[in-house]
Design a protein around this motif. Structure first.
Motif, PDB file in Angstrom:
ATOM      1  N   LEU A  24       0.833  -1.194   0.000  1.00  0.00           N
ATOM      2  CA  LEU A  24       0.000   0.000   0.000  1.00  0.00           C
ATOM      3  C   LEU A  24       0.873   1.250   0.000  1.00  0.00           C
ATOM      4  O   LEU A  24       2.048   1.209   0.376  1.00  0.00           O
ATOM      5  N   VAL A  25       0.284   2.341  -0.468  1.00  0.00           N
ATOM      6  CA  VAL A  25       1.018   3.599  -0.531  1.00  0.00           C
ATOM      7  C   VAL A  25       0.083   4.739  -0.141  1.00  0.00           C
ATOM      8  O   VAL A  25      -1.108   4.732  -0.458  1.00  0.00           O
ATOM      9  N   PHE A  26       0.642   5.701   0.605  1.00  0.00           N
ATOM     10  CA  PHE A  26      -0.061   6.934   0.964  1.00  0.00           C
ATOM     11  C   PHE A  26       0.669   8.094   0.299  1.00  0.00           C
ATOM     12  O   PHE A  26       1.905   8.141   0.309  1.00  0.00           O
ATOM     13  N   ILE A  27      -0.092   9.028  -0.259  1.00  0.00           N
ATOM     14  CA  ILE A  27       0.491  10.229  -0.857  1.00  0.00           C
ATOM     15  C   ILE A  27      -0.234  11.426  -0.269  1.00  0.00           C
ATOM     16  O   ILE A  27      -1.470  11.480  -0.262  1.00  0.00           O
ATOM     17  N   GLY A  28       0.527  12.374   0.274  1.00  0.00           N
ATOM     18  CA  GLY A  28      -0.116  13.540   0.861  1.00  0.00           C
ATOM     19  C   GLY A  28       0.866  14.416   1.607  1.00  0.00           C
ATOM     20  O   GLY A  28       2.072  14.355   1.390  1.00  0.00           O
ATOM     21  N   ARG A  29       0.340  15.222   2.506  1.00  0.00           N
ATOM     22  CA  ARG A  29       1.161  16.167   3.274  1.00  0.00           C
ATOM     23  C   ARG A  29       1.332  15.653   4.711  1.00  0.00           C
ATOM     24  O   ARG A  29       0.456  14.996   5.258  1.00  0.00           O
ATOM     25  N   ASN A  30       2.454  16.022   5.297  1.00  0.00           N
ATOM     26  CA  ASN A  30       2.693  15.790   6.730  1.00  0.00           C
ATOM     27  C   ASN A  30       2.483  14.323   7.119  1.00  0.00           C
ATOM     28  O   ASN A  30       1.862  14.020   8.142  1.00  0.00           O
ATOM     29  N   LEU A  31       2.990  13.419   6.291  1.00  0.00           N
ATOM     30  CA  LEU A  31       2.823  11.990   6.563  1.00  0.00           C
ATOM     31  C   LEU A  31       3.929  11.503   7.494  1.00  0.00           C
ATOM     32  O   LEU A  31       5.105  11.773   7.265  1.00  0.00           O
ATOM     33  N   ASP A  32       3.553  10.768   8.515  1.00  0.00           N
ATOM     34  CA  ASP A  32       4.491  10.221   9.483  1.00  0.00           C
ATOM     35  C   ASP A  32       4.753   8.764   9.112  1.00  0.00           C
ATOM     36  O   ASP A  32       3.937   7.880   9.400  1.00  0.00           O
ATOM     37  N   ARG A  33       5.888   8.507   8.485  1.00  0.00           N
ATOM     38  CA  ARG A  33       6.204   7.176   7.974  1.00  0.00           C
ATOM     39  C   ARG A  33       6.190   6.127   9.097  1.00  0.00           C
ATOM     40  O   ARG A  33       5.580   5.064   8.962  1.00  0.00           O
TER      41      ARG A  33
END
Length: 483
Positions: A462-471
């Motif tokens: 899965l992948v998340f794309i956006g702002r201020n993401l905390d890996r």
């Protein structure tokens, strides 16, 4: 009759519905032989699992945005397609949702072979009617995707009111008065509205971007180093002498973000002929109006480097030797740093080409840093918003369905505004079906489709794309959903 193969560039901001349109095209009984080239912004490849399997050939590039270092991969794949025995009827290029489509279009006008063998038919932009306005106001790429489009699909019209669609169409018409606009749900549209429409207009492209036909380079900086024979060290990253870098990247924007893996860096090191940098050229190097490429031998080396950047890469881990010559070295860095032995068999001047990024480059000879005699920046025509990042997760094992549902619901409630796009293929305990999910901001859809192969492990991707993401937080929270 024009025998050039028509090319359609399919673009649109994250979550607009590009893959939905692509799947419609692939499943239509159109009788055409189509090759698909797709590219992802996220650091983990998911789209290749979301595209319906078909007879069409699908090439995936997951090396960053298609308008940066991947452009060499694009030219290489197109070259391979030309060697096919059976003739293609069309080529579809699906760009990442963070890509400015202009550099992709440029490929078909600034490269001689591309210009004669392919015909850019149209740039088709898919627009998410529910979310596009917030991105048009803040994301340069979203504006360019609309501005350069020949065909625009206002998609997901069922999620907004007719009045909102009317208002949006007026706004988009103000950005691009010439594009043909269609309103769609789930990208349902007759293919003759998106394929072989003859929509691309070069004159309009050059009006939008006067430098549209200027030559672009797959690297952003080059420097010439005098190196003695022996084994030296190529160092990437910050060192104790960073107050005195090898080079300054005067024209290289260190906020430039390729959208791919920031721990990779492409480097080519080529030996110059002895007459490539005579003293008078070196003396003028760096002066206004006196780039080193005015010397024919240096210019020839630069053109050769363009070709090398379009060739297959040699992937090198930290400590692997870098090979000078016509070789593209993809350095696999560790947190932006790496050290690679560099063996020089004959002394001389060596041109180092760097695909830039945020990593200082140094060459150490006997622990001393060698300075370039000549250096030149090769400007790129685009930048990406560095605050938009991706977090990719790939974990084996089965997930607990209830825990997964609770986590995603809470995540979207708290962080939905910052998550532009999320997508993945998951393995849930108790079923052999793949759970395919896609989300845009707080909208979320998941369904079981297709079965896991008995020959392959059940891998959650899965992948998340956006702002201020905390890996770290996202990864640990996801792992907590494992059964």
């Amino acid at each position: 009759m024009n025998s050039a193969i028509p090319v359609t560039v399919l673009t649109g901001f994250l979550g607009a519905g590009k893959t939905t349109l692509l799947n419609r095209i692939l499943t239509e009984q159109h009788g055409k032989k189509i090759a698909v080239i797709e590219n992802e912004f996220g650091e983990v490849g998911v789209d290749n699992q979301l595209v319906i399997q078909s007879d069409e050939e699908i090439f995936e590039m997951n090396n960053g945005c298609i308008c940066c270092t991947v452009r060499g991969d694009l030219i290489r794949i197109l070259g391979r397609l030309l060697k096919r025995k059976d003739k293609l009827d069309a080529i579809l290029i699906e760009t990442t949702g963070m890509a400015n489509p202009a550099p992709v279009a440029q490929t078909f006008f600034t490269d001689d072979e591309m210009k004669t063998r392919f015909r850019l038919d149209a740039i088709v932009t898919v627009v998410d009617t529910k979310h596009i306005l917030q991105h048009l106001d803040s994301e340069d790429e979203a504006q360019k995707q609309v501005a350069f489009a020949d065909v625009i699909l206002l998609n997901k019209t069922d999620l907004v009111t007719p009045e909102e669609v009317d208002s949006l169409e007026q706004r988009i018409h103000g950005l691009n008065a010439l594009a043909k606009i269609h309103r769609t749900q789930n990208c349902a549209i007759a293919l003759n509205h998106v394929l072989d429409v003859g929509g691309f207009n070069l004159s309009r492209a050059t009006e939008l971007d006067p430098q549209f036909l200027d030559q672009e380079y797959p690297f952003e900086w080059a420097g010439a180093y005098p190196l003695p024979a022996g084994t030296h060290e190529l160092v990437i990253g910050h060192t104790d002498d960073d107050h005195d870098h090898d080079h300054d990247h005067a024209g290289c924007d260190h906020d430039h973000h390729h959208g791919g893996n920031e721990n990779e860096l492409d480097v080519v090191i080529m030996r110059l002929s002895d007459d490539a940098l005579p003293a008078e050229v070196l003396a003028k190097a760096g002066e206004p109006g006196q780039p080193g490429s005015t010397n024919p031998a240096t210019a020839a080396a630069i053109e050769q480097a363009v070709s090398v950047f379009g060739d297959w890469e040699t992937r090198l881990k930290n400590g692997d030797p870098v090979v000078p010559g016509a070789t593209l070295n993809r350095l696999l860095l560790q947190e932006g740093n790496g050290k690679y032995p560099l063996t020089i068999t004959e002394p001389g001047h060596f041109l180092v080409f760097e695909a830039c990024g945020e990593h200082p480059l140094h060459i150490h000879v006997n622990d001393d840093t060698v300075k370039p005699d000549w250096q030149q920046d090769f400007h790129v025509a685009h930048t990406h918003n560095d605050s938009v990042t991706s977090v990719g997760i790939s974990v084996p094992g089965d997930l607990d369905g209830k825990r997964l549902n609770d986590w995603i619901s809470e995540l979207l409630r708290v962080k939905g505004g910052d998550i532009y796009r999320m997508k993945g293929v998951l393995a849930v305990k108790g079923t052999n079906k793949r759970l395919v999910f896609q989300g845009v901001h707080m909208l979320f859809d998941a369904k079981f489709e297709g079965e896991w192969s008995a020959a392959a492990p059940r891998q959650n991707t899965l992948v998340f794309i956006g702002r201020n993401l905390d890996r770290t937080a996202l990864t640990e929270a996801f792992k907590s959903c494992l059964a």
